[in-house]
Design an enzyme around this catalytic site. Structure first.
Site, PDB file in Angstrom:
ATOM      1  CE1 TYR A 168      -4.108   1.895   0.387  1.00  0.00           C
ATOM      2  CE2 TYR A 168      -2.555   3.453   1.331  1.00  0.00           C
ATOM      3  CZ  TYR A 168      -3.794   3.181   0.773  1.00  0.00           C
ATOM      4  OH  TYR A 168      -4.694   4.189   0.603  1.00  0.00           O
ATOM      5  CD  GLN A 206     -11.458   2.688  -1.015  1.00  0.00           C
ATOM      6  OE1 GLN A 206     -11.697   2.631   0.196  1.00  0.00           O
ATOM      7  NE2 GLN A 206     -11.235   3.840  -1.631  1.00  0.00           N
ATOM      8  CG  ASN A 248      -6.141   6.878   5.579  1.00  0.00           C
ATOM      9  OD1 ASN A 248      -6.431   5.690   5.729  1.00  0.00           O
ATOM     10  ND2 ASN A 248      -6.715   7.635   4.665  1.00  0.00           N
ATOM     11  CB  SER A 296       7.921   9.009  12.652  1.00  0.00           C
ATOM     12  OG  SER A 296       9.204   8.536  12.406  1.00  0.00           O
ATOM     13  CD  GLN A 332      11.590  10.998  13.541  1.00  0.00           C
ATOM     14  OE1 GLN A 332      12.649  10.834  12.938  1.00  0.00           O
ATOM     15  NE2 GLN A 332      10.519  10.284  13.281  1.00  0.00           N
ATOM     16  CG  HIS A 375       8.037  12.146   9.597  1.00  0.00           C
ATOM     17  ND1 HIS A 375       7.908  11.703   8.314  1.00  0.00           N
ATOM     18  CD2 HIS A 375       9.293  11.815   9.971  1.00  0.00           C
ATOM     19  CE1 HIS A 375       9.030  11.129   7.913  1.00  0.00           C
ATOM     20  NE2 HIS A 375       9.895  11.190   8.903  1.00  0.00           N
ATOM     21  CD  GLU A 407       9.981   5.088  13.436  1.00  0.00           C
ATOM     22  OE1 GLU A 407       9.582   6.163  13.939  1.00  0.00           O
ATOM     23  OE2 GLU A 407       9.702   4.738  12.280  1.00  0.00           O
ATOM     24  CG  HIS A 408      14.270   6.735  13.668  1.00  0.00           C
ATOM     25  ND1 HIS A 408      12.996   7.244  13.575  1.00  0.00           N
ATOM     26  CD2 HIS A 408      14.491   6.083  12.488  1.00  0.00           C
ATOM     27  CE1 HIS A 408      12.467   6.922  12.396  1.00  0.00           C
ATOM     28  NE2 HIS A 408      13.351   6.215  11.719  1.00  0.00           N
ATOM     29  CG  ASP A 453      14.238   8.462   7.145  1.00  0.00           C
ATOM     30  OD1 ASP A 453      14.048   7.466   7.870  1.00  0.00           O
ATOM     31  OD2 ASP A 453      13.928   9.621   7.479  1.00  0.00           O
ATOM     32  CD  GLU A 508      -0.686 -33.393  25.633  1.00  0.00           C
ATOM     33  OE1 GLU A 508      -1.203 -33.463  24.512  1.00  0.00           O
ATOM     34  OE2 GLU A 508       0.305 -32.688  25.894  1.00  0.00           O
ATOM     35  CG  HIS A 539      -2.789 -37.421  19.250  1.00  0.00           C
ATOM     36  ND1 HIS A 539      -4.108 -37.037  19.103  1.00  0.00           N
ATOM     37  CD2 HIS A 539      -2.048 -36.382  18.753  1.00  0.00           C
ATOM     38  CE1 HIS A 539      -4.153 -35.829  18.552  1.00  0.00           C
ATOM     39  NE2 HIS A 539      -2.917 -35.413  18.320  1.00  0.00           N
TER      40      HIS A 539
END
Lengths: 428, 428
Positions: B129, B190, B213, B236, B258, B261, B326-327, B360, B414, B419
């Site tokens: 995506y 969709q 999003n 981020s 940063q 973003h 994250e970073h 990046d 068990e 089995h």
């Protein structure tokens, strides 16, 4: 009992849909109940946890009795026999040996002015959910606990719902032998939430694994992101590909082993031999009558048992790959030569002396496997499920300068001028 | 603008909660809308997909125009300049080289009478995506597409929402250079549903990756299990550990990169030097005024920007490990010696010439990283996210016999007698 199709026209979409759509987590009522439990545990910790344990398990637990003691474990050993303990130890040895081979190392690559790589660390704390009642499986403790142990997880915490007589002694012995660090008497969505957020008694963990009922599954899914979780396990399934060399007694026994799990379990035989299909059908009837769980077996065979006769072995693999079964047995003359044809399966069992229960308990590979067709994209539980990776990156000034104009160009093509600025400022 | 704490009393829980709780997917209204979209796409395929594209993107698409053509790609090259293409090619080279090192091999171990191992296969089809509008990032196409390519995925399918002028040419060029096989003009929930179930035009895939999003994120989460998905990415974040050797201009620029973003992005400096903290604070103000996205930057710094002064470097790492950023940039004298102290981070950038934008766009490690504290248990996007494993197991008769009584014992503990039967029947 099993329906015999003479099936030469490709894969039957209905069978595919029937078997692959057994998993359903969209129960609105359950979702609502679980949401409430999660909120309550998050806000009220132990108090809520003890209330639920009293309400759902009928056991009165408090902060001094929730954690399983050394005495309780000693007591469990007294209730199980030596042969069980020695079987558990053999299984642990084999499972550990297999999973040791999955370990990965941190790697770093050095170039002139550039260093990069990936650092690997075990998760710090992991929670293992073990169901109570008839689904309290010691083998499940081993299969979930050992990969975490091999990964180097610092603290492995087990939760399992108590009943009036305490906890299943087989489960306690298996947990102790596998090196589980702490065991708490808690079950259901409340135990999952306690592990995700931590309570006064139960430590917060980084990941929760292990099977459970619909409440446990829904709670795990709802808390994914706060903690990591394992796959949501659907009902179990086996697909056996057999040619005319297969022993119908063995094939039938292996189908039945699968179908005894529960009424949603699926056992499918795909064979090139109409004669074998008929013999297996008879054997299933013959063996079922003497098996303890025959009522479950009859229902699961009725619902999700199939024998499909195909024109050639190629078509058998097409069907198997479309269904992507959790367990795939190859009861054919030359299973090794055919292994390259397998595209989608959780675990592949080769030849007539590698029945699925061998893998469930003893051989070493993990028995936590992708179900309901998810072997298309999921893998068996493994050491890598209990580690995390971090990228590591170093450039010296000259190396950064060399790529600086390209970085600036790309950043500007995305409209991220502060990104470009972070490079520019170093060379102006 | 950034608040300066003189912070010597351990980790501030408020900061932790504020930064780690930015991700929220519990929007009931969004959930309802997405549920409806998924159902409609599943039932009505292309018809529903074209309707939504007209409704949400204002573009009239049909089955002959939904797939991006060679002409459209050629046209995109005309709209971008040569320098961009050459920067993309350099990035692809570096990203491919890094990810090649992540490849794993099928392994098989042979013992006397026992064979086992793990077979590795790439996923067959993967969907990527790519958002539209200002969040249409060519670098994101590379970072999601290349690991799939390196893994050996047979078909990589991209979806991205169209607008009246078609699709962002930078994105199209990046996709073409990275070897994306097919591109479809579809976006939102969709497009995600179309990839999960397949429509007349859009192929069904095994896994869906890439940012989007809230509708895209909720749709991915809802379809997890039908297909695999990547992590749900939160806003981020960067955490910079700096000592008095750090250059305040660089530190400020990296924090600002940063925070541009979006207003939810978080930029945190943890330093042992009060003097540096003050200088960085001034630099942030100075640099902000000339940056294009200063309105976003001001808000994100106001909301989630922090400077924390600590008594020693040990405490700085404690804070970083608790936040699991994250970073993580280490702007300190001896970053390599300190690498062992890092427990939780998505990617670690060592020294003052390894700013986050280098990672990046250009260096090679993936920029799809765990956010909001999930680096405690998640890893960067990698080749292993585009493969699956299958266990393989073979025992000969003698080897099975040797463990038969142990398997039977465990199965019986068990209550799974079918089995046990599957083993017994082979030796009676």
């Amino acid at each position: 009992m099993i329906r015999i199709y003479d099936f030469k026209e490709g894969i039957d979409k209905d069978i595919y849909m029937k078997i692959s759509s057994r998993t359903k987590l969209d129960n609105k009522e359950v979702n609502g109940v679980v949401e409430g439990i999660i909120k309550n545990i998050r806000e009220n910790g132990d108090t809520a946890l003890f209330d639920y344990t009293y309400k759902f398990d009928g056991v009165d637990i408090n902060s001094s009795s929730i954690k399983v003691t050394k005495e309780e474990i000693d007591d469990a050993y007294k209730k199980t026999d030596e042969n069980f303990v020695s079987a558990v130890r053999k299984a642990i040895k084999n499972i550990t040996e297999f999973h040791e081979k999955q370990k990965q190392n941190t790697w770093i690559d050095f170039k002139d002015g550039i260093i990069y790589g990936q650092k690997i660390r075990p998760l710090e704390k992991v929670g293992i959910y073990v169901p109570g009642g008839t689904a309290a499986y010691p083998s499940s403790v081993l299969m979930n606990g050992i990969p975490a142990k091999v990964a180097g997880v610092e603290k492995i915490i087990m939760v399992t719902p108590p009943n009036k007589n305490g906890i299943n002694p087989y489960v306690l012995v298996a947990a102790n032998e596998a090196g589980i660090d702490e065991i708490y008497k808690a079950g259901g969505a409340q135990a999952v939430a306690a592990l995700a957020f931590g309570t006064e008694s139960v430590p917060k963990v980084d990941k929760i694994v292990g099977p459970g009922n619909i409440y446990v599954a829904v709670a795990k899914r709802a808390l994914y992101g706060y903690v990591d979780i394992d796959m949501v396990a659907g009902p179990s399934e086996v697909l056996i590909i057999a040619d005319d060399s297969a022993n119908p007694r063995y094939v039938a026994a292996d189908l039945l082993a699968q179908s005894e799990h529960d009424v949603m379990a699926s056992a499918v035989l795909v064979t090139t031999s109409y004669e074998l299909a008929e013999k297996v059908d008879k054997e299933i009837e013959r063996q079922t009558w003497y098996l303890e769980r025959k009522e479950i077996i009859k229902k699961s065979i009725e619902n999700y048992g199939e024998i499909i006769v195909v024109k050639d072995i190629e078509e058998a693999f097409n069907i198997a790959n479309a269904l992507a079964p959790e367990h795939l047995e190859l009861d054919i003359r030359n299973p090794f030569e055919m292994l390259g044809k397998v595209k989608n399966a959780g675990a592949v069992f080769l030849g007539e002396n590698s029945p699925e229960p061998l893998g469930d308990y003893m051989a070493g590979p993990n028995h936590v496997l992708p179900t309901s067709g998810t072997a298309r994209f999921f893998s068996p539980l493994a050491v890598e499920d209990f580690i995390k990776k971090m990228s590591v990156l170093y450039y010296d000034e000259g190396s950064l300068k060399e790529v600086s104009s390209d970085i600036i160009r790309l950043a500007e093509s995305e409209g991220l001028t502060a990104h470009a600025n972070s490079i520019k400022i170093r060379f102006t």
